[in-house]
Design a protein around this motif. Structure first.
Motif, PDB file in Angstrom:
ATOM      1  N   VAL A 181       0.821  -1.210   0.000  1.00  0.00           N
ATOM      2  CA  VAL A 181       0.000   0.000   0.000  1.00  0.00           C
ATOM      3  C   VAL A 181       0.857   1.262   0.000  1.00  0.00           C
ATOM      4  O   VAL A 181       0.649   2.172  -0.817  1.00  0.00           O
ATOM      5  CB  VAL A 181      -0.971   0.000   1.202  1.00  0.00           C
ATOM      6  N   GLN A 220      -9.522 -10.355   4.784  1.00  0.00           N
ATOM      7  CA  GLN A 220     -10.461  -9.523   4.044  1.00  0.00           C
ATOM      8  C   GLN A 220     -11.231 -10.426   3.081  1.00  0.00           C
ATOM      9  O   GLN A 220     -10.629 -11.237   2.366  1.00  0.00           O
ATOM     10  CB  GLN A 220      -9.715  -8.439   3.263  1.00  0.00           C
ATOM     11  N   TYR A 238      -9.825  -2.213  -2.761  1.00  0.00           N
ATOM     12  CA  TYR A 238      -8.422  -1.847  -2.544  1.00  0.00           C
ATOM     13  C   TYR A 238      -8.108  -0.464  -3.104  1.00  0.00           C
ATOM     14  O   TYR A 238      -7.401   0.330  -2.473  1.00  0.00           O
ATOM     15  CB  TYR A 238      -7.494  -2.911  -3.139  1.00  0.00           C
ATOM     16  N   TYR A 242      -7.550   2.157   0.017  1.00  0.00           N
ATOM     17  CA  TYR A 242      -6.136   2.475   0.235  1.00  0.00           C
ATOM     18  C   TYR A 242      -5.620   3.563  -0.705  1.00  0.00           C
ATOM     19  O   TYR A 242      -4.411   3.783  -0.775  1.00  0.00           O
ATOM     20  CB  TYR A 242      -5.291   1.216   0.076  1.00  0.00           C
ATOM     21  N   TRP A 250      -6.355  -5.860 -11.027  1.00  0.00           N
ATOM     22  CA  TRP A 250      -6.163  -6.922 -10.038  1.00  0.00           C
ATOM     23  C   TRP A 250      -4.936  -7.755 -10.381  1.00  0.00           C
ATOM     24  O   TRP A 250      -4.218  -8.215  -9.495  1.00  0.00           O
ATOM     25  CB  TRP A 250      -7.411  -7.788  -9.974  1.00  0.00           C
TER      26      TRP A 250
END
Length: 334
Positions: A181, A220, A238, A242, A250
């Motif tokens: 992240v 998650q 995501y 984030y 993906w």
């Protein structure tokens, strides 16, 4: 219920609210608060396994409010009620420094109040059965973290519970945060995640009992009628949650998640995650994409027929909970 825990000094309350600073997910700069809230709403159940474990550890002995102190727009309270994760969801008050998030909670009729976790001046002493401080400790500076117990302990009734939870340094949850992240997001974290020792030391207070440690399996989960639908939801979450680049696919993210998951240094927290993954018959070393395991289906069911839950993406994660109590006992037990 909120009035039950606030000081009766209205001038103090107003003065306190005017000095609250915008937090990490403030909508003031870039609508970050709205985007973050949208990600939570898109998969309210995403952290149900971890949240259920935390709610079990924070179960109150007394019929008094339970404060979710880094609660955002109320994910814990919402999930607890919608998915019957505990029997005291009606007593949960959501608190957060992010006023925008608190407005969202109040708009949905959740008991909520703006609070800075490091300054609980406007709360009455001896007014709370439990305080949960979870998921967001890494957004608090190391210097400010030392104030958490000082602020929380007097607000608990005697025998009340203080529960801290975080993806501690070295855990899979922390690795995802720091190794993926923070390298991809437009808003990398300002502070490192606390270590196991740090988290324990935050509970060092003369009014509190010696803390006990609990590894938490906290994956998650993203559901879909098929694998592609579950993947689309995971990607959406995501990117929004984030602040990842909107063009990210993906297929860009999955190899990085798998690389982090394949690391194993024998840490007890991660070892517990591996045990839990084995129980679900999934690998702890890869993101799971496939038929929804029965245990996952049951904890993400809201009591209605949910054909969209046939498949899931499950990202194994872990964290550490530290539980302590205020010395003494109250007569008003449940």
């Amino acid at each position: 219920m909120v009035k039950q825990i606030l000081t009766e000094d209205e001038h103090l309350v107003q003065e306190y609210l005017t000095r609250l600073s915008p937090g990490w997910f403030s909508a003031a700069e870039d609508e970050g608060g709205a985007i973050y809230a949208d990600s939570v709403a898109s998969a309210l159940y995403a952290k149900n396994i971890g949240i259920r474990s935390l709610l079990q550890l924070a179960a109150p002995k007394y019929d008094l409010p339970v404060l979710d102190l880094l609660g955002g727009s109320g994910q814990i309270a919402r999930a607890a009620s919608a998915y019957s994760l505990c029997d005291y969801s009606r007593n949960i008050i959501t608190a957060d420094i992010e006023i925008y998030q608190i407005r969202l909670a109040i708009a949905d009729a959740l008991p909520a109040v703006p609070l800075d976790a490091t300054d609980l001046e406007i709360l009455k002493s001896d007014s709370l059965a439990s305080i949960i401080i979870s998921y967001g400790i890494h957004h608090i500076s190391p210097e400010e973290r030392s104030k958490l117990a000082d602020q929380a302990a007097p607000k608990l009734v005697k025998g009340g519970t203080l529960l801290l939870y975080e993806a501690v340094a070295g855990s899979v949850g922390e690795r995802i945060s720091s190794m993926i992240v923070d390298k991809l997001t437009a808003k990398p974290h300002l502070h490192a995640h606390p270590s196991r020792t740090d988290l324990v030391s935050m509970c060092d207070h003369p009014q509190l009992t010696p803390p006990k440690l609990y590894p938490i399996f906290d994956p998650q989960i993203f559901l879909g009628a098929n694998a592609d639908e579950a993947i689309r939801l995971a990607r959406h979450y995501y990117i929004k949650h984030y602040a990842l680049p909107p063009w990210m696919e993906w297929s860009d993210l999955l190899p990085q998640l798998d690389a982090v998951l394949s690391m194993d240094d024998g840490d007890p927290v991660t070892s517990n995650m591996r045990v839990e993954c084995k129980r679900l018959s999934i690998s702890p070393s890869n993101v799971y994409i496939g038929r929804t395991p029965n245990d996952v289906r049951s904890i993400t069911s809201d009591g209605h027929v949910r054909p969209q839950a046939a498949y899931c993406v499950l990202v194994p994660r872990d964290g550490l909970a530290v539980r302590t109590e205020r010395h003494g006992s109250s007569r008003n037990s449940i």
